[in-house]
Write a protein that holds these residues in place. Structure first.
Motif: not given
Length: 434
Positions: A222-239
Motif C-alpha cells: 500500500x502507498x500513502x500519498x500526502x499532498x500539501x494543499x498550498x504547494x501541491x507537493x506530494x510525499x510517498x510512503x509504502x508498506x
C-alpha cells in the motif's frame, strides 16, 4: 551607545515556528559582536537576554535545552574559547573570558556567540534579543555598561512530511482486519494507493481501514500519498502486509513446490505430478477420498500401515496379510464366470467345505478333530460317489461303490453291525436325501 556592533544570523535563515501538538522546530542563532570602529575596545562580558515563551515575541519556550558556546577571533592573537554560562532563571546567556579579565578588541576583531538546538516558539513573529555590553576604552579604565538589541524572524512552520507508515499487523491471520497507520501533520491531504492501482480516500486522522470484504487476499503493498494543499507537493510512503494463507485467483505457476526444511516436495512434469520426500525418494500422498479413472500401483496397502495389502503381478492379484502370507478375502457376494479353486470352505474355521476331485465334488462337514467327515449331497437326478454317506445318524449309513452296489450298514446298540446290499443299475428320482 555600545562600543561594539551586534548582528544576529539564524540557520535556517528564517526560523520556523513550531507547530502545536507536533515535534518542535529547531534552529541555530549566531550573535556576531564586531569592532567596526577605529579605536580598540577592551571587552569584559556580554549578557544576552532571550525572550522565553511560545508567544509571537518569544524565541524559545525552554532555554535549558539550548547549547551555548563562544569564540573570540583576533587578527593578532588568533582564536580563543570563551566561557559561556546559561542563566536559566534569568533567561539569559553570559559570555566572558575564562580569566575573567578584559580582552583587547582591536578594529576588525570579532566574537561569535552560538546558540544551538534552539526549540523555536510556536507563534510566528519577531523575537528581539537584548545584549548588555560591559567594555571600556582603556585596559585599566572602568568598564561601562550599554545595551544593544537585535531581532530575528519566526516564520510559519511548513507542513512536515509524514513518517512511520505501518500496519498494525504485518502478518495477517484468517479473520484479522487490516489497519494502516502513520505519523504526520493534519493539514496534508491523504490518500491510499491500493495494490490494484486505484486510490482510496482517508476519513480518519492517521489511519485507514479497507471497506468490509475488500481487504487483501494475498501479500500486498500500500502507498500513502500526502499532498500539501498550498504547494501541491506530494510525499510517498509504502508498506507491505503478508497473509499466512494467501489466495491466488489464477493459480500458482511453478515447476517445483517445496515444503519447509526436512519435508517433501511436488514436481510438475509433462505427465503429471511427482511426489518425493526430502531426500528425493518417492513420498506419500494422504487424502480422505481419491477419484480417478485409472490408478496404477504395484501394491495397495490398508491403513494403518502393515495391516495387509494387494499386489499386482503378471498372473493377477495377490492378497497378503500383515506378515506377508496368504490372507482372506471377505465379501458379501462374488460374481464371476469361472472360479478355479481346489477347495471352498465356509467363513468359520469349523465350517464345512467342498473339494473338487476329478470325479466331481466332495462335501465334508466341519473339521472338528482334524479328520474330515463326509456330509450330505442333495441332487435331483441321483448320487454317484464311491464314498459313504450317513443317513442322519452315525448308526446308519450307505456305502456306494464303483460297481453300482449299495452297501447298507446298521450299528446296533450293543455295538454290533449288520450289513445289507442293494445292486441297482439306475435310480430315477426327483430328489435323493441322505
Amino acid at each position: 551607545m555600545t562600543m561594539l556592533t551586534y548582528t544576529v544570523l539564524t540557520d535556517p535563515a528564517s526560523l520556523e515556528a513550531s507547530k502545536a501538538g507536533q515535534s518542535s522546530s529547531f534552529g541555530t542563532v549566531y550573535l556576531m559582536v564586531t569592532n567596526t570602529g577605529s579605536a580598540a575596545a577592551y571587552w569584559l562580558e556580554n549578557v544576552v537576554k532571550v525572550p522565553v515563551g511560545n508567544g509571537a515575541d518569544h524565541l524559545t519556550p525552554d532555554i535549558s535545552l539550548v547549547t551555548a558556546t563562544g569564540e573570540f577571533h583576533s587578527l593578532n592573537s588568533g582564536v580563543r574559547t570563551l566561557n559561556v554560562q546559561t542563566q536559566v532563571a534569568a533567561g539569559s546567556f553570559k559570555a566572558a573570558d575564562p580569566s575573567s579579565g578584559k580582552i583587547q578588541f582591536a578594529p576588525g576583531d570579532y566574537l561569535v556567540l552560538t546558540l544551538e538546538d534552539v526549540p523555536v516558539a510556536e507563534t510566528t513573529g519577531l523575537a528581539v534579543l537584548r545584549v548588555q555590553e560591559s567594555a571600556s576604552r582603556g585596559p585599566n579604565a572602568k568598564a561601562s555598561s550599554s545595551v544593544a538589541t537585535v531581532a530575528l524572524v519566526k516564520t510559519a512552520a511548513k507542513s512536515l512530511a509524514p513518517s512511520n507508515f505501518r500496519p498494525d499487523q504485518a502478518l495477517l491471520e484468517d479473520g484479522d482486519s487490516l489497519v494502516l497507520r502513520w505519523d504526520g501533520p493534519d493539514d496534508l491531504a491523504y490518500t491510499i494507493g491500493l495494490p490494484d492501482g486505484t486510490l482510496a480516500s482517508v476519513t480518519a486522522a492517521g489511519e485507514w481501514r479497507p471497506d468490509p470484504k475488500t481487504g487483501p487476499i494475498r501479500d500486498a503493498t500500500y502507498t500513502l500519498i500526502a499532498t500539501d494543499p498550498a504547494t501541491a507537493r506530494q510525499h510517498f510512503l509504502t508498506t507491505t502486509v503478508q497473509l499466512r494463507e494467501p489466495t491466488f485467483e489464477n493459480g500458482i505457476h511453478a515447476s517445483r513446490v517445496r515444503g519447509p526444511a526436512g519435508t517433501g516436495r511436488l514436481e510438475f512434469n509433462a505427465t503429471g505430478v511427482q511426489v518425493t520426500n526430502e531426500v528425493g525418494a518417492y513420498g506419500e500422498v494422504l487424502a480422505y477420498k481419491v477419484v480417478s479413472n485409472l490408478v496404477k500401483a504395484q501394491r495397495v496397502e490398508g491403513m494403518p500401515s502393515g495391516i495387509g495389502g494387494i499386489e499386482f503381478t503378471a498372473f493377477g492379484i495377490q492378497v497378503s496379510n500383515t506378515s506377508g502370507g496368504q490372507s482372506v478375502v471377505i465379501t458379501d457376494r462374488v460374481a464371476a464366470d469361472l472360479v478355479n479353486a481346489t477347495r471352498v470352505q465356509g467363513p468359520g474355521a469349523f465350517d464345512g467345505s467342498i473339494t473338487f476331485p476329478k470325479s466331481g465334488i466332495q462335501v465334508c462337514n466341519g473339521n472338528f478333530d482334524n479328520t474330515p467327515h463326509y456330509g450330505y449331497v442333495f441332487a435331483e437326478a441321483g448320487i454317484y460317489q464311491n464314498q459313504s454317506f450317513s443317513a442322519g445318524t452315525e448308526n446308519r449309513w450307505i456305502d456306494l461303490t464303483d460297481g453300482g452296489e449299495v452297501s447298507v450298514k446298521h450299528r446296533r446298540a450293543d455295538g454290533t453291525t449288520t450289513y445289507g446290499s442293494l445292486r441297482v443299475s439306475r435310480v430315477d428320482t426327483d430328489a435323493a436325501r441322505w
